[in-house]
Design an enzyme around this catalytic site. Structure first.
Site, PDB file in Angstrom:
ATOM      1  CG  ASN A 112      -9.548 -45.392   3.813  1.00 37.62           C
ATOM      2  OD1 ASN A 112      -9.785 -44.176   3.307  1.00 37.62           O
ATOM      3  ND2 ASN A 112     -10.306 -45.584   5.115  1.00 37.62           N
ATOM      4  CG  ASP A 113     -13.383 -44.823   2.216  1.00 38.67           C
ATOM      5  OD1 ASP A 113     -13.585 -45.910   3.150  1.00 38.67           O
ATOM      6  OD2 ASP A 113     -13.330 -43.784   2.605  1.00 38.67           O
ATOM      7  CG  ASP A 153     -14.779 -44.015   6.001  1.00 42.32           C
ATOM      8  OD1 ASP A 153     -14.163 -44.987   6.672  1.00 42.32           O
ATOM      9  OD2 ASP A 153     -14.080 -42.942   5.682  1.00 42.32           O
TER      10      ASP A 153
END
Length: 1207
Positions: free
Chosen positions: A833-834, A407
């Protein structure tokens, strides 16, 4: 008509399909404040489950997972065989005890891991929220929230479920949210309530009577899309994603809001993107499954040979002995006898792969996990956060990583912007000049400027040049105009608390840095209305009339404001990408343009984010005429955007250049160093981010994922499948040339073996290339046949950056590489979100960063800083792989040597499945005599120390190439074990043949022969492990020589008369040790056997190290030479990379808030309680790739020049 193809107003209240496994939900119908109505659809509640097991399913699922390991199934099969007395010559407890022990230990570890997941789920599910029930607000746990409920959120609260925004404390039903948990961005985003629902306000009675019905799409993972219709009061209102608050967002800058639950729990878009917890196994585990099958096949072959031998022996010789046997049973046929002997030998020879192997592997992995947890060099004192190995199963996989998926926001960067430098009217600020006018960089030892006289200044500012402050005090008009522009041209919102302290809420962190910089130098943005901006200029309040706001978008790449000062003068202030603004300058700025362009090149070379700053004076008459045309264009029904764009182009011309700004996007400490080291270790780094393309690309250059030396950077940005296919084909033609271009995706699908040619083609690609692809193009590629071509192109590039990707797309990219490249992958991130990406990769690493602990909780390993990844892989990962491979090679060797003696003995015992050793020796060999030495080697051994592992990343490559434990290594160990077993059996056999002892008595009895071979075996494997040990510790000495001592102590005990008297059937070798090991000829046999076994190994290793030393051999030799007098290590110099690249951006990825500001919808009647302001800026890491490469070169060149380095 599908939901996607229909407009919102075309959605109808169709009969709903229940969300069962057999019937997928196609649309959702939700009625507000009506649990009974919504209950008949059986929607999921708001409870989440990230755990794998519960009390009922734990045992069956865990056993199923454990018996996927072929060895466990193999041992269960052997246990069943041992329960049959006709074929078993070993007792059943020798197998069932270790099998149960291994399964129990693994189950306990899995249960502990899942317990922590349950505990985390309970923490989230038990959070409190205010739910409207029975006409009043009541506190409810998150897990008790139902679809259709209306809940109240307050400032800084997490959104509990996916909500339809009904009303808020802000004018016109606006609210501000932070979506860091979803897309990694910390800048604020705006959501709008429908006008008909925003009128409900905070009136509880009206909200309780709200009975609107929402018909919308079924639960899905698309974060930027929502289609639905609200039906209320005989009218229908279309809904889009701008009306929805997603679970995981945080309410900011808004006192309160009310929302209606549309999706809850597992149906929310956050959970739809989070993925499932998968059962992960290492590549060594998978290979061991294959090895066990090979060994079992080998044992079957040996069993068949011995069974045939038994049948022949029984048929030709065995009948002569039957008259001496007292058997009342019917005689067995020689064929049936051979059949029974086959299974008997399968049981006897099963010790080639004893279950203690897997017990030892678990212990070694546990030790490696503790080393990671205890590593002080991976401890981050800033957050008191140590590194944590959250699983013990994957340590050796850390030494085989080929692809790292990272990320950006919060992982590579801290998402903190700092105003570092600027160029004003041709003068560079942010650097100081000495007497010889030689420019020199201000170091961090320099004290930052003092802004104490300014109450609104940011005390954490790191701007170091005092000459800028002097220019302001001296009244330099260009400098004043520069900071006046920064204070006026933006979309920032301000809040002022009771003490008069200002807090800025920003759409983009870049804008916050520029407005804060202006505030530090006395041009303080105070407030705004739809038609005015008030700033404080050096202590004087000045209100400017906001006449026009020319907003930013991705095409314009600039923003402008037209304001009128109190003197009536109209000016246009503009900031944007230098390539855009420079085209619109007045010819009088030509000389200044050249100087500013040089400064921008310097800024870009330091990895700073740059903007050009310009203005112009606007004639009053011209502006009135232009403004009328703008109003007409704004009212146009056709071509409105094009007309407005042309008007903007018209007024943004003949600008006067003021200068440029340089903002530092704060990289985490050590990011550049880590990426450089991993690149030298042949690890490819892919950046997967939800951020916009320009931001991600510039961060790529800042941290050296992208470099100026690259031959080309391919950009895939097509909006259709055809566009993406064409761009991919064009990029591949650039790599291979027109004649060698690869066929399109259709052919790639038909011939997937082309992917296997990628490694060959990598050798044919000359130069370094990079690939940048956005989320829309990636979605088209992943959902079509282009993905194979895209993957091949990406794998041929040195770096890949995927922008504007959803959490699910991150996981899909990882799965694509895993599936088609057969490479070990690692994903690292810090936000929710990861999580999906982290779960999909072979290894998931979570950073406990500013976005919470969701990524860390879902990961296999966690720590606080990206830079620790270098030590995790190059030190702990490499050591774990090195140790596990050495452990497995030695363990298989010693057990082949130990077991195959029975095979040779079978030819001399009538193939009767008689064991050659005492049964107690067979039981204790792997548990006591050889267990601790091999554990010491597997836990503590190292070829080179940690510093050399970090300094020479090339040492990591053997793990990527799987050189230390593969098919070749396995067969070498097998051949070595077979040779040793031959020596162990036939040297004592030849020595004992027709030989008398020193006392004149015959010593060639079975028991003496067994004790001699057993003693020889213990000496051989002890000497062998001493030769294999590279790093001697006190524990190694104690375990190796202590195990030898333990053997003789136990031998004396089991051959003792007293224990024979108590258990005569269990200890038949009474008195043998006094008869055999007291004779010198026996010891000579043991010595001869040991020397014959290890001398070929010693000779081979000596010649290999002398003629073909590996890189680790050379470094280890140098390391030993330096142990006594190690020089003091000098700190690496910190240098900036040079670059001619421009980075022009300081805006969010979305269109700006200009229309929102000028409409007045976001202007509040009174300020809500203030929230946190801009984050405190920190120092940035600086580039040092050249120094690392030089250091590695120096390290390698220090070795002997006439020796070949062979990995």
């Amino acid at each position: 008509m599908s939901l996607e193809s229909s407009s919102p107003c075309q959605l109808s209240l169709l009969p709903h399909r229940l969300s069962h496994q057999s019937v997928a939900e196609v649309e959702r119908i939700v009625k507000a404040n009506d649990r009974e109505y919504n209950g008949k659809f059986q929607y999921a509640d708001n409870r989440i489950h990230t755990s794998k097991y519960n009390i009922i399913t734990f045992l069956p699922i865990n056993l199923f997972e454990q018996f996927q390991r072929v060895a466990n199934t193999y041992f269960l099969f052997l246990l069943i065989l041992q329960l049959i007395p006709e074929i078993s010559s070993l007792t059943w407890f020798t197998t069932i005890v270790p099998l149960v022990l291994v399964i129990t230990m693994t189950a306990a570890k899995d249960a502990a891991d899942d317990y922590f997941r349950h505990r985390n789920d309970n923490q989230v599910n038990n959070r409190q929220s205010e739910v409207l029930s029975d006409g009043k607000l009541q506190n409810e746990k998150w897990m008790n929230v139902k679809v259709g409920d209306i809940i109240k959120l307050e400032n800084n609260q997490f959104v509990a479920a996916d909500l339809l925004l009904l009303s808020s404390s802000e004018p016109h039903g606006l609210c501000y949210i932070e979506t860091a948990e979803l897309d990694g961005e910390t800048n604020l985003k705006v959501r709008h309530a429908l006008a008909v629902t925003s009128e409900l306000g905070a009136d509880i009675s009206r909200l309780a009577k709200f009975d609107g019905t929402v018909v919308c799409e079924a639960p899905n993972n698309k974060l930027d899309r929502f289609v639905g219709v609200l039906s209320w009061k005989d009218s229908k209102h279309p809904l889009s994603d701008q009306r929805i608050l997603l679970r995981g967002c945080v309410l900011r800058n808004t006192s309160w809001c009310f929302g209606m639950v549309i999706f809850a729990g597992p149906d929310t878009k956050l959970m739809q993107n989070s993925g499932k917890t998968k059962f992960k196994r290492t590549s060594i585990d998978r290979f061991m499954n294959t090895v066990v099958l090979w060994i079992f096949g080998f044992l079957v072959c040996l069993g068949i040979i011995l069974a045939i031998g038994n049948s022949i022996w029984e048929n030709q010789v065995g009948g002569q002995f039957r008259t001496f046997l007292f058997q009342n049973k019917k005689e067995k046929s020689f064929v049936f006898s051979g059949f029974l002997m086959f299974w008997s030998y399968i049981i006897i020879l099963n010790t080639v792969v004893p279950i203690s192997l897997y017990v030892s592997m678990e212990v070694i992995r546990l030790g490696h996990s503790y080393f990671i947890n205890w590593d002080r060099k991976m401890y981050y004192s800033g957050k008191a956060a140590p590194a944590e190995a959250r699983t013990t199963m994957l340590n050796e996989e850390l030494g085989q990583i080929e692809y790292v998926f990272s990320d950006k926001t919060g992982t590579l960067t801290e998402n903190i912007m700092t105003f570092k430098k600027c160029s004003i009217n041709g003068r560079l600020y942010g650097e100081e000049h000495d007497d010889s006018v030689q420019k020199k960089e201000i170091t961090k030892k320099k004290e930052p400027m003092d802004f104490s006289e300014n109450s609104q200044a940011d005390r954490s500012s790191q701007f170091l040049d005092p000459s800028l402050k002097e220019a302001i005090r001296s009244g330099d008009p260009k400098v004043h105009e520069f900071f006046r522009l920064l204070a006026l041209c933006h979309t920032v919102m301000s809040e002022e608390d009771s003490s008069g302290k200002l807090t800025y809420q920003v759409q983009s962190p870049d804008e916050g840095a520029l407005v804060t910089a202006a505030s530090n130098y006395g041009f303080i943005f105070k407030s705004r209305t739809p038609d005015s901006i008030t700033i404080e200029e050096l202590g004087t309040l000045v209100t400017y009339q906001l006449l026009a706001f020319l907003d930013f978008n991705n095409i314009r790449k600039r923003m402008s404001v037209i304001v009128q000062n109190p003197a009536g003068q109209i000016k246009l202030y503009s900031k944007g990408a230098d390539t855009i603004l420079f085209e619109r300058l007045h010819p009088s700025s030509k000389d200044l343009l050249s100087l500013t362009s040089d400064h921008l090149s310097d800024f870009a070379g330091e990895g700073l984010r740059t903007l050009a700053i310009a203005y112009r004076e606007v004639d009053d008459k011209y502006f009135k005429e232009w403004h009328k045309r703008r109003e007409v264009a704004s009212a146009a029904t056709h071509g409105r955007d094009d007309q407005i764009a042309r008007l903007y182009e018209e007024v943004e011309r003949e600008l006067t250049l003021l200068g440029a700004t340089a903002v530092e996007d704060k990289l985490q400490e050590g990011v550049i160093e880590t990426i450089a080291s991993l690149s030298l270790a042949n690890i490819k780094i892919w950046v997967l981010t939800g951020d916009k393309q320009e931001t991600a690309v510039n961060i790529g250059y800042a941290c050296n994922v992208l470099t100026e030396d690259m031959n080309d950077v391919f950009v895939i940005a097509g909006n259709t499948v055809g566009d993406v296919r064409g761009e991919v084909r064009k990029a591949k033609e650039s790599l291979f040339g027109q004649n060698n271009s690869v066929v399109d995706g259709h052919a790639a699908c038909e011939e997937p073996q082309q992917l296997e040619l990628a490694s060959v083609r990598e050798d044919t690609v000359t130069g370094d290339y990079a690939l940048v692809i956005n989320g829309h193009s990636l979605a088209h590629a992943l959902e079509s046949d282009i993905k194979h071509d895209l993957l091949e192109l990406a794998c041929l590039c040195k770096a890949v950056i995927c922008c504007r990707v959803t959490p699910l797309q991150k996981a899909q990219v990882v799965e694509l590489v895993k599936t088609h490249r057969n490479a070990v992958t690692l994903a690292i991130g810090d936000g929710a979100n990861d999580v999906s990406m982290i779960k999909s990769a072979h290894i998931g690493v979570g950073i406990s960063g500013q976005e919470g602990l969701q990524a860390a909780l879902a990961s296999d390993y966690s720590f606080a800083q990206f830079r620790f990844l270098q030590r995790l892989l190059l030190v702990h990962g490499r050591w774990s792989y090195f140790r596990m491979c050495k452990f497995l090679c030695y363990f298989l060797y010693k057990n082949f040597a130990f077991t195959l003696v029975h095979f040779w003995f079978g030819f001399f015992c009538g193939f009767s499945a008689q064991t050659v050793y005492d049964q107690w020796f067979i039981t204790l060999f792997n548990i006591v005599y050889t267990s601790l030495p091999v554990l010491a080697m597997g836990i503590f051994d190292q070829d080179v120390n940690d510093q050399n592992s970090m300094d020479c990343p090339q040492l990591y490559e053997p793990g990527q190439l799987n050189l230390l434990f593969n098919k070749r290594k396995f067969f070498i160990c097998m051949a070595h074990g077979i040779y040793t077993s031959l020596v162990l059996f036939f040297i004592p056999y030849g020595a004992f043949y027709n030989v008398a002892g020193e006392d004149g008595q015959h010593v060639a009895d079975y028991q003496s022969f067994a004790v001699t071979m057993a003693t020889s075996l213990v000496f051989v494997v002890s000497v062998q492990i001493a030769l294999d040990t590279s790093y001697w510790t006190a524990i190694s000495h104690v375990f190796i020589w202590g195990s030898l001592a333990a053997y003789f102590i136990i031998l004396l005990t089991t051959h003792n008369n007293n224990i024979f008297g108590m258990f005569p059937n269990q200890f038949p070798f009474v008195g043998n040790i006094q008869n055999s090991l007291t004779q010198r000829c026996i010891w000579l046999v043991i010595l001869l056997t040991t020397v014959a076994s290890v001398m070929p190994v010693v000779a081979f290793r000596f010649l290999r190290m002398a003629l073909y030393p590996t890189l680790s051999d050379q470094i280890r030799r140098r390391q030993k030479a330096q142990q006594k007098a190690r020089p003091t290590r000098r700190q690496r110099p910190q240098t900036r990379r040079s670059s001619s690249r421009r980075s022009g951006y300081a805006f969010a990825h979305q269109e700006g808030y200009g229309e929102l500001i000028t409409s007045g919808k976001n202007m509040r009647a009174k300020n809500p309680p203030p929230t946190s302001g801009l984050e405190k800026p920190l120092y940035n890491s600086t580039g040092w790739l050249e120094n690392l490469c030089k250091k590695t070169t120096d390290t390698l060149s220090s070795f002997s020049q006439d020796q070949t380095v062979k990995l």
